[in-house]
Design an enzyme around this catalytic site. Structure first.
Site, mmCIF file in Angstrom:
data_model
loop_
_atom_site.group_PDB
_atom_site.id
_atom_site.type_symbol
_atom_site.label_atom_id
_atom_site.label_comp_id
_atom_site.label_asym_id
_atom_site.label_seq_id
_atom_site.Cartn_x
_atom_site.Cartn_y
_atom_site.Cartn_z
ATOM 1 C CG ASP A 46 -3.243 -20.127 0.191
ATOM 2 O OD1 ASP A 46 -2.477 -20.092 1.173
ATOM 3 O OD2 ASP A 46 -2.932 -20.684 -0.882
ATOM 4 C CG ASP A 53 -7.424 -4.005 3.717
ATOM 5 O OD1 ASP A 53 -8.488 -4.000 4.380
ATOM 6 O OD2 ASP A 53 -7.220 -3.228 2.766
ATOM 7 C CG ASP A 86 -12.316 -5.828 5.672
ATOM 8 O OD1 ASP A 86 -12.350 -5.267 6.787
ATOM 9 O OD2 ASP A 86 -12.066 -5.217 4.617
ATOM 10 C CE LYS A 141 0.311 -18.209 -1.894
ATOM 11 N NZ LYS A 141 -0.473 -19.423 -1.612
ATOM 12 C CE1 TYR A 195 -3.310 -2.680 0.025
ATOM 13 C CE2 TYR A 195 -4.032 -1.948 2.183
ATOM 14 C CZ TYR A 195 -4.195 -2.764 1.086
ATOM 15 O OH TYR A 195 -5.231 -3.657 1.048
#
Length: 279
Positions: A147, A171, A175, A115, A65
């Site tokens: 994942d 993020d 959520d 990851k 980001y």
């Protein structure tokens, strides 16, 4: 959504990212706790939602980001765009130390999410997290690919205590975890900085219901409890506020977002009074 095509410079994300960076808010703590009284509100089966009590510790001012980016360029005769993901060892050390310190206040388990099978930044993240863990021999460290973590949040969320991860993964996972409890109005958050911290519920300002007395104040009240715990180090006071929220729910009080037949429907102010009486 009619706002999806707004220029990036005019989007609200531009403001919140800038605020986090300027205030040095390097970590977001997002607790997800399903009160016994609210198990039936979860989209998950009751046996999966019951007992969920976790905190996601998300790195907030680094990663993709805040990396270099290009909106459009020509490459080999085609238009492309790119975003640069990068993390330094000090950035990873800072966020993972906070995760381990948070676990010390809880059940002593940290799950680091990355990851590392694909991303170089994740391999640095995993190496650094392992080094930080050496200073916390009483804390259990587990690594999960993002994942797999996303899947585990859906099929067995109660296994988690503290989850620590980078900006992008945090993020998305926070959520996902937010819906486990069934009401976004219940969820607090803390953004921790080096010099200051910001405490707020995750639901935003909801201008469409402003002044109607139907908003759920519990996320805000629980954010105040986080302020007591993480900035003022008043653990007993934080516990008292959280216990008062649970008592209000157990006594059957509900704002409009949670109301069902047979409960006591109350306004925003009335719910705040109910909680205050129980502190």
């Amino acid at each position: 959504d009619k706002w999806d095509s707004v220029e990036p410079a005019l989007r609200p994300e531009k403001a919140i990212l800038g605020l986090r960076k300027q205030l040095g808010l390097y970590a977001n703590l997002r607790p997800v706790k399903v009160a016994d009284a609210l198990v039936e509100y979860s989209p998950l089966k009751p046996e999966l939602a019951r007992g969920v009590d976790l905190v996601i510790v998300r790195e907030l001012i680094g990663g993709i980001y805040f990396g270099e980016k290009c909106e459009s360029e020509q490459h080999d005769g085609a238009e492309r765009a790119w975003d640069l993901e990068n993390y330094s060892v000090p950035e990873v050390e800072r966020i993972t130390k906070l995760a381990f310190e948070t676990a010390k206040l809880r059940r002593g388990k940290v799950t680091s999410v990355d990851k590392a099978n694909v991303l170089a930044t994740s391999r640095l993240w995993r190496r650094t997290t392992a080094n930080v863990a050496k200073a916390y021999p009483d804390i259990e460290l587990k690594n999960l690919y993002v994942d797999n973590c996303a899947m585990q949040l859906a099929i067995n969320p109660a296994q988690f205590d503290v989850i620590v991860t980078g900006n992008l993964f945090g993020d998305i996972l926070s959520d996902e975890a937010a819906v486990v409890g069934g009401s976004i109005g219940m969820l607090p958050s803390a953004s921790i900085g080096t010099d200051t911290s910001l405490y707020e519920p995750i639901h935003g300002s909801a201008p469409d219901i402003a002044g109607k007395g139907i908003a759920n104040p519990m996320g805000t009240v629980l954010s105040a409890a986080m302020l007591l715990r993480y900035s003022l180090h008043e653990e007993a006071a934080a516990d008292a506020v959280e216990a008062a929220v649970d008592k209000a729910l157990n006594d059957g009080y509900r704002t409009a977002d949670l109301y069902k037949e047979g409960f006591h429907k109350v306004t925003t102010d009335e719910m705040a009074d109910v909680i205050a009486e129980r502190v």
